[in-house]
Design an enzyme around this catalytic site. Structure first.
Site, PDB file in Angstrom:
ATOM      1  N   ASP A  52       0.698  -2.024  -4.121  1.00  0.00           N
ATOM      2  CA  ASP A  52       0.488  -2.867  -2.930  1.00  0.00           C
ATOM      3  C   ASP A  52       1.733  -3.734  -2.721  1.00  0.00           C
ATOM      4  O   ASP A  52       2.158  -4.461  -3.607  1.00  0.00           O
ATOM      5  CB  ASP A  52      -0.752  -3.746  -3.145  1.00  0.00           C
ATOM      6  CG  ASP A  52      -1.155  -4.499  -1.878  1.00  0.00           C
ATOM      7  OD1 ASP A  52      -2.351  -4.491  -1.551  1.00  0.00           O
ATOM      8  OD2 ASP A  52      -0.290  -5.099  -1.217  1.00  0.00           O
ATOM      9  N   ASP A 110       0.440  -0.778   3.681  1.00  0.00           N
ATOM     10  CA  ASP A 110       1.306  -1.181   2.560  1.00  0.00           C
ATOM     11  C   ASP A 110       0.686  -0.902   1.199  1.00  0.00           C
ATOM     12  O   ASP A 110       1.086  -1.495   0.214  1.00  0.00           O
ATOM     13  CB  ASP A 110       1.682  -2.666   2.682  1.00  0.00           C
ATOM     14  CG  ASP A 110       0.608  -3.590   2.142  1.00  0.00           C
ATOM     15  OD1 ASP A 110      -0.592  -3.257   2.280  1.00  0.00           O
ATOM     16  OD2 ASP A 110       0.971  -4.625   1.563  1.00  0.00           O
ATOM     17  N   GLU A 111      -0.277   0.004   1.153  1.00  0.00           N
ATOM     18  CA  GLU A 111      -1.015   0.136  -0.110  1.00  0.00           C
ATOM     19  C   GLU A 111      -1.466   1.578  -0.337  1.00  0.00           C
ATOM     20  O   GLU A 111      -1.823   2.278   0.614  1.00  0.00           O
ATOM     21  CB  GLU A 111      -2.165  -0.869  -0.006  1.00  0.00           C
ATOM     22  CG  GLU A 111      -3.412  -0.556  -0.623  1.00  0.00           C
ATOM     23  CD  GLU A 111      -4.526  -1.511  -0.171  1.00  0.00           C
ATOM     24  OE1 GLU A 111      -5.380  -1.735  -1.017  1.00  0.00           O
ATOM     25  OE2 GLU A 111      -4.581  -1.946   0.995  1.00  0.00           O
TER      26      GLU A 111
HETATM   27  P1  TTP Z   1      -1.958  -7.235   2.657  1.00  0.00           P
HETATM   28  O1  TTP Z   1      -1.495  -6.275   1.603  1.00  0.00           O
HETATM   29  O2  TTP Z   1      -3.376  -7.655   2.646  1.00  0.00           O
HETATM   30  O3  TTP Z   1      -1.096  -8.571   2.590  1.00  0.00           O
HETATM   31  P2  TTP Z   1       0.446  -8.772   2.257  1.00  0.00           P
HETATM   32  O4  TTP Z   1       1.109  -7.508   1.856  1.00  0.00           O
HETATM   33  O5  TTP Z   1       1.088  -9.489   3.415  1.00  0.00           O
HETATM   34  O6  TTP Z   1       0.417  -9.814   1.063  1.00  0.00           O
HETATM   35  P3  TTP Z   1       0.010  -9.522  -0.462  1.00  0.00           P
HETATM   36  O7  TTP Z   1       1.236  -9.821  -1.250  1.00  0.00           O
HETATM   37  O8  TTP Z   1      -1.097 -10.481  -0.741  1.00  0.00           O
HETATM   38  O9  TTP Z   1      -0.412  -8.087  -0.564  1.00  0.00           O
HETATM   39  O10 TTP Z   1      -1.670  -6.640   4.093  1.00  0.00           O
HETATM   40  C1  TTP Z   1      -0.518  -5.847   4.381  1.00  0.00           C
HETATM   41  C2  TTP Z   1       0.019  -6.185   5.749  1.00  0.00           C
HETATM   42  O11 TTP Z   1      -0.989  -5.974   6.736  1.00  0.00           O
HETATM   43  C3  TTP Z   1       0.442  -7.630   5.900  1.00  0.00           C
HETATM   44  O12 TTP Z   1       1.785  -7.841   5.516  1.00  0.00           O
HETATM   45  C4  TTP Z   1       0.220  -7.898   7.358  1.00  0.00           C
HETATM   46  C5  TTP Z   1      -0.889  -6.967   7.757  1.00  0.00           C
HETATM   47  N1  TTP Z   1      -2.151  -7.719   7.908  1.00  0.00           N
HETATM   48  C6  TTP Z   1      -2.531  -8.167   9.180  1.00  0.00           C
HETATM   49  O13 TTP Z   1      -1.840  -7.909  10.150  1.00  0.00           O
HETATM   50  N2  TTP Z   1      -3.689  -8.879   9.310  1.00  0.00           N
HETATM   51  C7  TTP Z   1      -4.490  -9.202   8.237  1.00  0.00           C
HETATM   52  O14 TTP Z   1      -5.532  -9.868   8.398  1.00  0.00           O
HETATM   53  C8  TTP Z   1      -4.088  -8.752   6.932  1.00  0.00           C
HETATM   54  C9  TTP Z   1      -4.932  -9.067   5.727  1.00  0.00           C
HETATM   55  C10 TTP Z   1      -2.917  -8.019   6.820  1.00  0.00           C
HETATM   56 MG    MG Z   2       0.241  -6.250   0.415  1.00  0.00          MG
END
Ligand code: TTP
Ligand code: MG
Length: 394
Positions: free
Chosen positions: A9, A107-108
């Site tokens: 992730d 992103d995962e």
């Molecule tokens: P996430 O993997 O949930 O968040 P992240 O990568 O920004 O942070 P983390 O280090 O905690 O993993 O989500 C991936 C991307 O998806 C994030 O960068 C932006 C987008 N996203 C949104 O647009 N709206 C949302 O509510 C969430 C949770 C994510």
């Molecule tokens: Mg993330």
């Protein structure tokens, strides 16, 4: 032989891409989302850098609230195309290590590297190589969890973010999970958490030690499933075909429009089509995305993750409409709108996660009845009253 599953992730994904591309943003609180308009903006935060999280800013927060927490932050509008390009590169890097890659969001991904260990080394070694490859190729960091199954790998990847690497050795799952809060169990949202707290259950270990029969009596099949997860048991396979598929529909207007009623009715129609297709595929979507294009082709998307996966117009339309409204601007004409459901759960998984949905909610019953009628009489046989509006597409 034990399976080795990785969950990868990306850290603060959209914000990290912005920091990579704008060196002056590095080390600073960066907030990606709608225009804060000096605190008066009405949109939301997509994500923010870890520097911004220290001020209490987080995903899905109203941008006005983020502004109050962190007025000194750097506020950036999302550049979806850039993020999609980075995502594609990252996913193709993962495929260098195994073709058992299941992308679950932008992103995962989960990887089953059981078959790659002989050539590429242990799970941890593969995880290190993946992290290094992503840094080398994209100048971005990922957090990785390594475990014998998907659930434990997912929990592990989140534990030492950012730039984390957490390994749970086979046999140590229960011990690893025990001290963590119940909210980390899949399918447990705020409501379920409150129900479980009333039984005195606060951490995962409490659930694992709780009487199995009693959990089943109270929560049915869902209770049995929770008990399994709490003990670190999860036998779902990494399935490359399933992954990040989405079901979506979009409409380009014959003439660019700013007619809110028309936009509303069109979105309702699109949400209805998406919901019907979800049900036809026995799937539910956890994420709803809307796409919005103005007359000059400038395009943006907004998405939210629902508290519970959905497959009905009643659940999907209000969310889509709420996402769309802030995008409409006075004096600007709209060319296209669309709605997508992604992060799909299918078949049994969708059933398991609807733990506390039983008996079927009214909107599902209505939807199923509508599906039966449309099936018999064809599309258009039944239309929601709101769709029969005098203003059809221009
Ligand atoms: P996430 O993997 O949930 O968040 P992240 O990568 O920004 O942070 P983390 O280090 O905690 O993993 O989500 C991936 C991307 O998806 C994030 O960068 C932006 C987008 N996203 C949104 O647009 N709206 C949302 O509510 C969430 C949770 C994510
Ligand atoms: Mg993330």
């Amino acid at each position: 032989m034990n399976s080795t599953i990785l969950h990868v992730d990306m850290d603060a994904f959209f914000a990290a891409v912005e920091q990579r591309d704008h060196p002056e943003f590095r080390g600073k609180p960066v907030i990606v989302g709608s225009d804060p308009k000096g605190g008066k903006g009405r949109g939301i935060v997509a994500t923010c850098s870890y520097e911004a999280r220290k001020f209490g800013v987080h995903s899905a927060q109203p941008i006005s609230q983020a502004w109050r927490c962190c007025p000194q932050g750097i506020y950036v509008r999302p550049g979806m195309e850039k993020y999609a390009r980075a995502s594609e590169r990252i996913m193709s890097i993962l495929l260098e290590f195994t073709d058992m890659v299941e992308q679950v969001s932008i992103d995962e991904a989960f990887l089953d590297v059981t078959g790659s260990r002989r050539l590429l080394g242990s799970g941890v070694e593969i995880a290190r190589k993946i992290k290094a490859r992503i840094v080398e190729d994209q100048r971005l960091t990922a957090s990785v969890g390594v475990a014998a199954n998907k659930f434990v790998a997912k929990v592990a990847s989140d534990l030492q973010k950012p730039d984390g690497l957490v390994v749970v050795d086979p046999g140590k799952e229960e011990e690893f999970l025990a001290p963590l809060p119940i909210g980390r169990l899949w399918g447990v949202g705020a409501k379920t958490e409150a129900l479980l707290a009333r039984l005195g259950l606060r951490c995962i270990g409490d659930v694992a030690r709780f009487d199995h029969a009693e959990l089943v009596r109270r929560f049915g099949k869902g209770g049995a499933h929770l008990w399994q997860l709490a003990r670190g048991v999860d036998d779902r396979k990494v399935s490359p075909e399933e992954g990040f598929k989405s079901i979506g529909h979009e409409t380009t207007f014959e003439r660019d429009t700013d007619d809110r009623q028309l936009l509303h009715d069109t979105m309702l129609e699109l949400a209805e089509k998406v919901s019907q297709r979800l049900r036809a595929n026995m799937a539910r979507g956890r994420t709803v995305t809307v796409k919005f294009r103005e007359a000059d082709f400038s395009t943006c998307t907004r998405r939210v993750t629902l508290p519970r996966p959905a497959d009905t117009t009643e659940k999907i339309f209000p969310v889509a409409w709420k996402l769309l409204q802030p995008l409409m601007r006075e004096g600007k004409l709209v060319r296209l709108i669309g709605v997508y459901a992604s992060n799909l759960l299918t078949g049994e998984e969708a059933g398991q996660l609807s733990l506390f949905d039983q008996p079927p909610e009214n909107d599902r019953r209505l939807a199923q009845a509508l599906d039966r009628i449309t099936h018999r009489f064809g599309d258009g046989a039944v239309t929601r009253a709101a769709l029969i509006s005098p203003k059809r597409k221009a």
